[in-house]
Design a protein around this motif. Sequence first.
Motif, PDB file in Angstrom:
ATOM      1  N   GLU A  23       1.648  -3.107  -6.941  1.00 36.55           N
ATOM      2  CA  GLU A  23       0.360  -3.212  -6.240  1.00 36.55           C
ATOM      3  C   GLU A  23       0.634  -3.486  -4.759  1.00 36.55           C
ATOM      4  O   GLU A  23       1.760  -3.826  -4.381  1.00 36.55           O
ATOM      5  CB  GLU A  23      -0.501  -4.316  -6.850  1.00 36.55           C
ATOM      6  CG  GLU A  23      -1.051  -3.979  -8.239  1.00 36.55           C
ATOM      7  CD  GLU A  23      -1.774  -2.638  -8.303  1.00 36.55           C
ATOM      8  OE1 GLU A  23      -2.545  -2.316  -7.368  1.00 36.55           O
ATOM      9  OE2 GLU A  23      -1.550  -1.882  -9.265  1.00 36.55           O
ATOM     10  N   LEU A  24      -0.381  -3.405  -3.947  1.00 39.05           N
ATOM     11  CA  LEU A  24      -0.166  -3.385  -2.495  1.00 39.05           C
ATOM     12  C   LEU A  24       0.618  -4.581  -1.946  1.00 39.05           C
ATOM     13  O   LEU A  24       1.587  -4.403  -1.209  1.00 39.05           O
ATOM     14  CB  LEU A  24      -1.519  -3.254  -1.775  1.00 39.05           C
ATOM     15  CG  LEU A  24      -1.410  -2.931  -0.295  1.00 39.05           C
ATOM     16  CD1 LEU A  24      -0.657  -1.625  -0.053  1.00 39.05           C
ATOM     17  CD2 LEU A  24      -2.791  -2.861   0.358  1.00 39.05           C
ATOM     18  N   ALA A  25       0.221  -5.785  -2.343  1.00 40.41           N
ATOM     19  CA  ALA A  25       0.893  -6.971  -1.781  1.00 40.41           C
ATOM     20  C   ALA A  25       2.358  -6.980  -2.187  1.00 40.41           C
ATOM     21  O   ALA A  25       3.257  -7.237  -1.364  1.00 40.41           O
ATOM     22  CB  ALA A  25       0.190  -8.236  -2.259  1.00 40.41           C
ATOM     23  N   GLU A  81       8.164  -5.984  -1.296  1.00 41.63           N
ATOM     24  CA  GLU A  81       9.387  -5.282  -1.728  1.00 41.63           C
ATOM     25  C   GLU A  81       9.981  -4.482  -0.576  1.00 41.63           C
ATOM     26  O   GLU A  81      11.187  -4.419  -0.399  1.00 41.63           O
ATOM     27  CB  GLU A  81       9.029  -4.365  -2.906  1.00 41.63           C
ATOM     28  CG  GLU A  81      10.200  -3.659  -3.553  1.00 41.63           C
ATOM     29  CD  GLU A  81      11.158  -4.589  -4.293  1.00 41.63           C
ATOM     30  OE1 GLU A  81      11.104  -5.820  -4.068  1.00 41.63           O
ATOM     31  OE2 GLU A  81      11.985  -4.081  -5.073  1.00 41.63           O
ATOM     32  N   GLU A  82       9.121  -3.897   0.231  1.00 43.90           N
ATOM     33  CA  GLU A  82       9.605  -3.114   1.365  1.00 43.90           C
ATOM     34  C   GLU A  82      10.422  -4.013   2.304  1.00 43.90           C
ATOM     35  O   GLU A  82      11.499  -3.655   2.772  1.00 43.90           O
ATOM     36  CB  GLU A  82       8.425  -2.496   2.115  1.00 43.90           C
ATOM     37  CG  GLU A  82       8.879  -1.535   3.203  1.00 43.90           C
ATOM     38  CD  GLU A  82       7.707  -0.879   3.930  1.00 43.90           C
ATOM     39  OE1 GLU A  82       6.598  -1.465   3.921  1.00 43.90           O
ATOM     40  OE2 GLU A  82       7.910   0.199   4.503  1.00 43.90           O
ATOM     41  N   ALA A 133       9.588   6.523  -1.472  1.00 44.16           N
ATOM     42  CA  ALA A 133       8.858   5.970  -2.627  1.00 44.16           C
ATOM     43  C   ALA A 133       7.783   4.982  -2.163  1.00 44.16           C
ATOM     44  O   ALA A 133       6.660   4.971  -2.676  1.00 44.16           O
ATOM     45  CB  ALA A 133       9.829   5.298  -3.574  1.00 44.16           C
ATOM     46  N   VAL A 134       8.161   4.143  -1.184  1.00 39.54           N
ATOM     47  CA  VAL A 134       7.183   3.160  -0.667  1.00 39.54           C
ATOM     48  C   VAL A 134       5.994   3.890  -0.033  1.00 39.54           C
ATOM     49  O   VAL A 134       4.833   3.566  -0.287  1.00 39.54           O
ATOM     50  CB  VAL A 134       7.853   2.197   0.344  1.00 39.54           C
ATOM     51  CG1 VAL A 134       6.805   1.387   1.098  1.00 39.54           C
ATOM     52  CG2 VAL A 134       8.836   1.278  -0.372  1.00 39.54           C
ATOM     53  N   GLU A 174      -0.797   6.588  -2.578  1.00 40.33           N
ATOM     54  CA  GLU A 174      -1.448   6.620  -3.891  1.00 40.33           C
ATOM     55  C   GLU A 174      -2.451   5.480  -4.018  1.00 40.33           C
ATOM     56  O   GLU A 174      -3.594   5.670  -4.442  1.00 40.33           O
ATOM     57  CB  GLU A 174      -0.370   6.468  -4.949  1.00 40.33           C
ATOM     58  CG  GLU A 174      -0.785   6.816  -6.345  1.00 40.33           C
ATOM     59  CD  GLU A 174       0.432   6.667  -7.274  1.00 40.33           C
ATOM     60  OE1 GLU A 174       0.977   7.696  -7.690  1.00 40.33           O
ATOM     61  OE2 GLU A 174       0.835   5.516  -7.538  1.00 40.33           O
ATOM     62  N   LEU A 175      -2.016   4.267  -3.575  1.00 41.99           N
ATOM     63  CA  LEU A 175      -2.913   3.105  -3.674  1.00 41.99           C
ATOM     64  C   LEU A 175      -4.167   3.308  -2.825  1.00 41.99           C
ATOM     65  O   LEU A 175      -5.271   2.975  -3.225  1.00 41.99           O
ATOM     66  CB  LEU A 175      -2.188   1.825  -3.213  1.00 41.99           C
ATOM     67  CG  LEU A 175      -1.149   1.274  -4.199  1.00 41.99           C
ATOM     68  CD1 LEU A 175      -0.344   0.160  -3.541  1.00 41.99           C
ATOM     69  CD2 LEU A 175      -1.826   0.756  -5.470  1.00 41.99           C
TER      70      LEU A 175
END
Length: 365
Positions: free
Chosen positions: A34-36, A41-42, A85-86, A92-93
């Motif tokens: 999910e976004l947060a 992760e980035e 991927a990020v 997509e989100l």
Amino acid sequence: MLVSDPCGAPVTAPSDPESLDALRQRLAAVASLELAALDAEEIAVLGRKQGELTHLLKAMATLPLDEKKQRGAALNALKLEFDAAVAARRTELKHGAEARDAREVDLTMPGRATWTGTRHPVTVVMDEIVDIFRELGFVVALGPDIENEERNFGALNFPPDHPALDMHDTLYVDTAGADLPAGERLLLRTHTSPVQVRVMRAGPPPYRVVIPGLAYRNDPFDASHAPAFTQMEGLAVDEGISFVDLKATLSHFARRFFQSDAQVRFRPSYFPFTEPSAEMDVSCALCGGSGCAACKGSGWMEILGCGMVHENVLSNCGVDPERYTGFAFGMGPHRIAMLRYGLADIRLLYGGDMRFLAQFGALGQ
Ligand code: DAH
């Protein structure tokens, strides 16, 4: 497992499989963050200071050359895949949120009302009066709000000692230092009648004009007075015009404006610029003549002053009274609006109270 380098060449897995395998697992997980978590992760993997992949890339500096090559290619490829991927997950989100928002629009909600505004009741009255006289062949004439005494009074046959000339009723303009002809005094016109003078002096008869405008008097601002108010003047001059034309024209106007079966009556009156002069009453539009608060129980509403243009006025304006005759009239749209809508206080027509004004929307169509 094979990965691609930036040029598309396949490279084999590097010699430190543990950390790379862990990163590949995390890469696979990106697609479901999910976004947060994605943001976190980035930073954790690609961040310039603390990022794990960044750290591995920096650590390569100490490796022997051929190992450096192989490992560098693998790490760079992984970095590119991670970046991609990020970015893909983020898109997509975003689209997912938009699609969800779109799904959440409630199509059964009533539409939002838009405020379009309406004409002011006095404007409605003035426009209607002008339209009725236009149908009869009259055209609109206009004049300035500041006039001289000669056009406002003298040319209109006011004797020099008429009380209206008194400072008390008339608002004079302070012209100290202005370059005016000797003895000329300027004032805010006390009625629209001086425009009659301007019209007649501008060219030869015939004239059929209506003159909407403001007039000013040194009056208190109370329930029935205002220091600035509207007037609608009329003038018809031609060969052979008689009092019959006056009565027919103004009766027609009253029936078009109020009700087709309205009664009218003319009462003798006095104005310096007309002879004979009259006032016209219309049977009360609100009670039909039986008597109510609007007509003060009389059944009649006083609508306008009128008369045959005084021959002195014609000659003062360069029109030959032997050849031409005419009639004139003057009424107050503010007062007519009060009578028509049954208003007890003229100040309602000067305020900006939308609760009051919005009621006239439908009437103004
Ligand atoms: N000027 C007059 C006033 O202000 C109204 C009026 C009366 C105008 C009779 C006219 C007229 O043209 O004929 O009270």
